[in-house]
Design an enzyme around this catalytic site. Structure first.
Site, mmCIF file in Angstrom:
data_model
loop_
_atom_site.group_PDB
_atom_site.id
_atom_site.type_symbol
_atom_site.label_atom_id
_atom_site.label_comp_id
_atom_site.label_asym_id
_atom_site.label_seq_id
_atom_site.Cartn_x
_atom_site.Cartn_y
_atom_site.Cartn_z
ATOM 1 N N ASP A 162 0.959 -1.180 -0.094
ATOM 2 C CA ASP A 162 0.050 0.147 -0.010
ATOM 3 C C ASP A 162 0.967 1.164 -0.028
ATOM 4 O O ASP A 162 2.207 1.351 0.710
ATOM 5 C CB ASP A 162 -0.823 -0.021 1.291
ATOM 6 N N ASP A 176 -7.157 -1.508 -4.281
ATOM 7 C CA ASP A 176 -8.194 -1.273 -3.394
ATOM 8 C C ASP A 176 -9.158 -0.575 -4.138
ATOM 9 O O ASP A 176 -10.311 -0.643 -3.748
ATOM 10 C CB ASP A 176 -7.715 -0.672 -1.994
#
Length: 203
Positions: A162, A176
């Protein structure tokens, strides 16, 4: 007398002419003889759109992850919009936005199941909006599943990369984002009564 009538021919009567004037059986509303029911044409399948969107979403996610790992990991965050938005690499063992880090394998299995369901649903996909939504969902699921399979600490337990970090919000990635956008679009389409096969129903 009968033989003379056969040779000369009897004058045509309206009743005698009706079989000659009658055309082929009238088609039913669906264009088939005898009025048989057939499925309403729904246009072309949207499988190509689904997989095109999925491939683009997957490649964007994969490419950005490779780039930020190579250039930003173990470095100070890069501020894009001051303190409001920055690029900061973390490894996330949980689900989207960092939830449920103790259930990595479960999330991996769920992602794989989502991919299988979408692939099966593609066979009856005629709706363009549904193709876009499922393509985003598929591309995002494949992106994070790739991390689960190939990244440390191990097979099916890999931590997802991330790097998008808004202020006062969880750090996330493009996969995501694709999953969330696809999910929101699916909810909207469901509320509007549009099915993946292109039909519209009203409750």
């Amino acid at each position: 007398m009968a033989e003379a009538e056969r040779i000369i021919g009897m004058p045509e009567t309206p009743e005698a002419r009706e079989p000659e004037q009658a055309g082929p059986p009238e088609p039913g509303e669906d264009g088939q003889e005898g009025g048989a029911t057939a499925a309403t044409p729904r246009g072309p399948r949207r499988v190509a759109v689904l997989f095109t969107v999925a491939v683009v979403a997957y490649l964007l996610d994969l490419g950005t992850k490779l780039l930020v790992v190579a250039e930003l990991e173990h470095h100070a965050p890069i501020q894009v919009l001051g303190d409001w938005f920055e690029l900061r690499v973390i490894r996330n063992a949980g689900a989207a936005f960092g939830f449920g880090e103790a259930f990595t394998i479960i999330f991996t299995v769920i992602a794989a199941a989502v991919i299988v369901v979408i692939a099966r649903l593609a066979r009856k996909l005629y709706s363009l909006p549904w193709a876009l939504a499922l393509g985003l969902l598929l591309g995002g699921a494949l992106g994070n599943l790739t991390d689960r399979v190939f990244r440390a600490p191990g097979f099916l337990e890999g931590a997802v990369v991330d790097f998008l970090a808004p202020k006062n919000f969880a750090v996330f990635n493009l996969a995501d984002s694709a999953i969330v956008c696809g999910g929101i679009l699916i909810v909207i389409l469901s509320f509007r009564g549009l099915d993946p096969d292109g039909t519209v129903h009203k409750d």
